[in-house]
Write a protein that holds these residues in place. Structure first.
Motif, PDB file in Angstrom:
ATOM      1  N   GLU A   1      61.250  37.887  42.049  1.00 38.12           N
ATOM      2  CA  GLU A   1      61.032  39.068  41.216  1.00 38.12           C
ATOM      3  C   GLU A   1      59.547  39.250  40.904  1.00 38.12           C
ATOM      4  O   GLU A   1      59.034  40.360  40.861  1.00 38.12           O
ATOM      5  N   ASN A   2      58.841  38.118  40.702  1.00 40.10           N
ATOM      6  CA  ASN A   2      57.414  38.172  40.392  1.00 40.10           C
ATOM      7  C   ASN A   2      56.601  37.535  41.507  1.00 40.10           C
ATOM      8  O   ASN A   2      57.065  36.600  42.170  1.00 40.10           O
ATOM      9  N   VAL A   3      55.380  38.060  41.711  1.00 44.41           N
ATOM     10  CA  VAL A   3      54.502  37.513  42.753  1.00 44.41           C
ATOM     11  C   VAL A   3      53.220  36.998  42.125  1.00 44.41           C
ATOM     12  O   VAL A   3      52.790  37.452  41.068  1.00 44.41           O
ATOM     13  N   LYS A   4      52.610  36.042  42.831  1.00 48.64           N
ATOM     14  CA  LYS A   4      51.373  35.408  42.354  1.00 48.64           C
ATOM     15  C   LYS A   4      50.270  35.638  43.385  1.00 48.64           C
ATOM     16  O   LYS A   4      50.469  35.379  44.569  1.00 48.64           O
ATOM     17  N   PHE A   5      49.133  36.157  42.929  1.00 52.73           N
ATOM     18  CA  PHE A   5      47.951  36.347  43.774  1.00 52.73           C
ATOM     19  C   PHE A   5      46.903  35.320  43.367  1.00 52.73           C
ATOM     20  O   PHE A   5      46.617  35.168  42.177  1.00 52.73           O
TER      21      PHE A   5
END
Length: 367
Positions: A335-339
């Motif tokens: 659901e969430n992404v990390k950059f």
């Protein structure tokens, strides 16, 4: 040779093997499917000399065992257009094959089975079993990063690697990199790396369903083979050295931000509408609480989008090919992404927040 079978029993294996039939071949026999009758079983084989597909069907055999090749496209079109559950009878007479079903009768020209090319017999050096859903996930997570018709021919495919209890897939076109790994405690594999060509990878995606059924995978010196109870698929491998992708993984990223994947995908999709059609560049301007996304094109049109973020590192401006980032966001299931970023000239690492299976690297663009 004479046999009968239900249309549905023929259509499924026919559709399976048709993916390997060569559309524009200089060799007429590659447009045909090899039919082999042995007892009450029918084996269908198609090849384009790079890929080979084998599928099976049960038949009512009313004649002798034998083999013949039949034009694939015409046969498939005839079978598709016959009524459901109709019984089709095949009979070889001289140089042609007669098809009859109810009042419908067709005669197709054939080519001798002895001329049909056969991928040579080989032994798998590495053999293992995975769930179809796992193997499909491994490939779908990275396949969009494969190069297409690149002069560096070894990039026009996917690296499949085995080591210990891990299977990895890696794809890169020189501008982006995708890596996915699956661990399975029941595996104990030697270290091995093969490059499966682009066409083979796309065919595997077509063949596999995301179900929890085992499929057998064999890696040889020049081939990969996938064996299922309904089909056997073989592809030649790309003869080349895949680049050492570990050397290009960014290590200096010291700025991390997390955000909702769907919200980011929506704003990037909207901004991309007005990006340069050729280069697809968008600008990302990070500030402490805000991410501003801008795109413009040669017609002097401009798009501007903003989302709230937490970015306590000082301002940063960086440009990307928006298509590359959208491909990654579509592949990530979380659901969430990390950059993870470093500066305007360094590649970004993108991954899902919860699942460590897949990792993506996208190079920046000068805008």
């Amino acid at each position: 040779m004479k046999f009968s079978l239900n249309r549905e029993l023929l259509l499924k294996p026919l559709l399976l093997v048709s993916g390997a039939v060569e559309r524009k071949s200089t060799l007429p026999i590659l447009s045909n499917i090899l039919f082999k009758v042995s007892g009450q079983s029918l084996t269908l084989i198609a090849t384009d000399l790079e890929l080979e597909m084998v599928a099976y069907a049960e038949i009512q055999n009313q004649g002798e065992d034998g083999s013949i090749t039949i034009p694939a496209r015409k046969l498939l079109d005839i079978c598709k257009s016959l009524p459901e559950n109709s019984l089709i009878t095949f009979e070889v007479i001289d140089e042609s094959i007669k098809l009859s079903s109810g009042r419908s009768k067709y005669s197709l020209s054939t080519l001798p089975a002895v001329d049909f090319p056969n991928i040579e017999e080989w032994q798998g050096d590495v053999e293992f079993q995975l769930l179809k859903s796992e193997f499909l996930r491994l490939i779908e997570s990275t396949h969009f990063s494969m190069a297409n018709q690149d002069v560096r021919y070894y990039l026009n495919g996917m690296s499949i690697e085995s080591e210990g209890n891990e299977i990895r897939s890696v794809a890169t076109d020189g501008h982006r990199l995708a890596i996915c790994k699956i661990s399975n405690e029941s595996l104990a594999l030697p270290a091995r790396q093969v490059i499966v060509p682009r066409k083979g990878i796309l065919e595997i995606i077509r063949l596999l369903a995301p179900v929890d059924e085992q499929v057998q995978i064999l890696l040889g010196a020049n081939h990969i083979r996938i064996i299922d109870n309904e089909f056997s698929f073989t592809s030649k491998l790309v003869d080349g050295r895949f680049p050492d992708y570990r050397r290009v993984l960014p290590r200096n990223g010291d700025k991390v931000f997390e955000t909702n994947k769907d919200a980011l995908r929506q704003v990037l999709s909207r901004a991309s509408i007005l990006s340069n059609e050729k280069f697809k560049g968008v600008r990302l301007n990070f500030s402490a609480t805000n991410l501003k996304i801008t795109a413009n094109n040669p017609e002097q049109e401009q798009a501007e989008e903003e989302i709230e973020i937490h970015f306590p590192y000082g301002d940063l401006e960086i440009g990307f090919n928006v298509s590359y980032v959208l491909d990654v966001l579509s592949a990530i299931k979380d659901e969430n992404v990390k950059f993870t970023l470093a500066d305007a000239n360094s590649s970004v690492v993108i991954e899902g927040c919860n699942n460590g299976e897949a990792l993506y690297v996208v190079m920046p663009m000068r805008l």
